[in-house]
Design an enzyme around this catalytic site. Structure first.
Site, PDB file in Angstrom:
ATOM      1  N   TYR A   1     -34.344 -36.805  56.601  1.00 47.94           N
ATOM      2  CA  TYR A   1     -35.274 -36.030  55.784  1.00 47.94           C
ATOM      3  C   TYR A   1     -36.546 -35.633  56.524  1.00 47.94           C
ATOM      4  CZ  TYR A   1     -32.337 -36.009  51.735  1.00 47.94           C
ATOM      5  OH  TYR A   1     -31.303 -35.734  50.881  1.00 47.94           O
TER       6      TYR A   1
ATOM      7  N   ALA B   1     -24.181 -37.711  54.504  1.00 43.58           N
ATOM      8  CA  ALA B   1     -24.772 -38.974  54.057  1.00 43.58           C
ATOM      9  C   ALA B   1     -26.251 -38.766  53.750  1.00 43.58           C
ATOM     10  CB  ALA B   1     -24.604 -40.047  55.132  1.00 43.58           C
ATOM     11  N   LYS B   2     -26.734 -39.470  52.736  1.00 47.45           N
ATOM     12  CA  LYS B   2     -28.138 -39.345  52.332  1.00 47.45           C
ATOM     13  C   LYS B   2     -28.941 -40.398  53.091  1.00 47.45           C
ATOM     14  CE  LYS B   2     -30.570 -38.200  48.014  1.00 47.45           C
ATOM     15  NZ  LYS B   2     -30.541 -36.748  48.193  1.00 47.45           N
ATOM     16  N   VAL B   3     -29.276 -40.082  54.332  1.00 47.85           N
ATOM     17  CA  VAL B   3     -29.890 -41.011  55.268  1.00 47.85           C
ATOM     18  C   VAL B   3     -31.387 -40.716  55.381  1.00 47.85           C
ATOM     19  CG1 VAL B   3     -29.898 -41.804  57.654  1.00 47.85           C
ATOM     20  CG2 VAL B   3     -27.741 -41.269  56.523  1.00 47.85           C
TER      21      VAL B   3
ATOM     22  N   SER C   1     -22.921 -43.590  52.016  1.00 50.29           N
ATOM     23  CA  SER C   1     -23.940 -43.241  53.005  1.00 50.29           C
ATOM     24  C   SER C   1     -24.213 -44.416  53.930  1.00 50.29           C
ATOM     25  CB  SER C   1     -25.235 -42.815  52.304  1.00 50.29           C
ATOM     26  OG  SER C   1     -25.062 -41.615  51.579  1.00 50.29           O
TER      27      SER C   1
END
Length: 296
Positions: free
Chosen positions: A159, A153-155, A65
């Site tokens: 969120y 990607a866990k950005v 990420s």
């Protein structure tokens, strides 16, 4: 929900420090622009001691990420895993949710900052969405398109989309939201992947416009192991409404059944569904319990 107290320790830039005194960079890009990456892991109290489920996969995804959005990732993942186990021990946690966060340095410009820091925190946290079957509705908030954002990607900043969808759901009296993609197909919930069951087959949206969840892949692996038919295909909201049952999955939420979508109640009793069997198998898997019987 209290995430830490005066004695809680976090792992911060190579040292263990008190959470309440770690400090925040008020001029960091992560605070101002959401330019950061994070992970969510769970540790479980098993008969083999405290075990972090799929730690290697989660920290590798954290690295990927960061690299996807140009944040320098200069840590060794095996070392971070060891430090995470030590952090659990220092905080006397046998079962916990774990949150690593990589964030950038002071920079008010929109170019990628060259400095990055890492924090790991852990706290006791039950299933994110609780234990009861969920009431879900179709959100007016759309899942970001892959052409505008690295949705794999866990950005952190991504969120905001999830917060808007979740807030809309709660405001309307529901537990969670389903988001459609730019083509009108069902993508996922605000932070969980979706599976539906129809005529003894499990269906889930393909990877094209969803987050590639580690728990999602675990569910797919369980279906293969237990010889459940599984199909990855684009799903319409009508497919979801006409399903026999449905469930969501994610590290924080684990696996949880859905009672209704848009006020359409599933008639199949949850305990008799394939999803419930997958849920039981998943629990045995994370707790490292070998004995398991399929009950449908």
């Amino acid at each position: 929900m209290q995430y830490y107290n005066q004695n809680t320790l976090i792992y911060f830039n190579g040292e263990f420090a008190k959470a309440h005194s770690a400090g925040v960079d008020l001029f960091g890009q992560s605070l101002h622009y959401g330019y950061g990456a994070f992970e969510g892991l769970r540790a479980y109290a098993t008969h083999n001691g405290t075990r972090i489920f799929k730690a290697e996969e989660h920290f590798e995804r954290l690295k990927n990420s960061c690299e996807a959005i140009g944040i320098d990732y200069h840590w060794n993942n095996q070392d971070l895993i060891e430090k995470t186990y030590k952090l659990l021990g220092l905080n006397n946690l046998r079962s916990a949710y774990i949150r690593p966060l990589v964030f950038s340095g002071s920079n008010m410009h929109l170019n990628a900052d060259s400095e990055s820091s890492l924090m790991i925190a852990a706290w006791e946290w039950g299933p994110y969405l609780g234990h009861n079957l969920l009431r879900v509705f179709t959100s007016s908030i759309e899942r970001p398109t892959p052409k505008s954002f690295r949705i794999d990607a866990k950005v952190s900043g991504q969120y905001i989309n999830s917060i808007l969808a979740t807030s809309e759901a709660l405001k309307n009296g529901y537990d969670e939201a389903l988001l459609l993609d730019q083509n009108g197909f069902v993508a996922q919930a605000s932070s969980e992947n979706l599976f539906i069951e129809k005529n003894y087959t499990i269906y889930t949206p393909p990877l094209s416009n969803i987050f590639p969840g580690i728990t999602r892949q675990t569910v797919i692996d369980i279906c293969q192991e237990l010889n459940f038919d599984l199909v990855e295909k684009n799903l319409t909201i009508q497919d979801v409404h006409e399903a026999d049952s449905a469930f969501l999955c994610g590290t924080a939420a684990e696996i949880i059944g859905i009672k209704e979508v848009d006020q359409i109640i599933y008639q199949e009793e949850w305990e008799h569904t394939i999803g419930a069997s997958i849920q039981r198998k998943y629990k045995n898997l994370v707790l490292e319990q070998e004995n398991y019987e399929v009950i449908i």
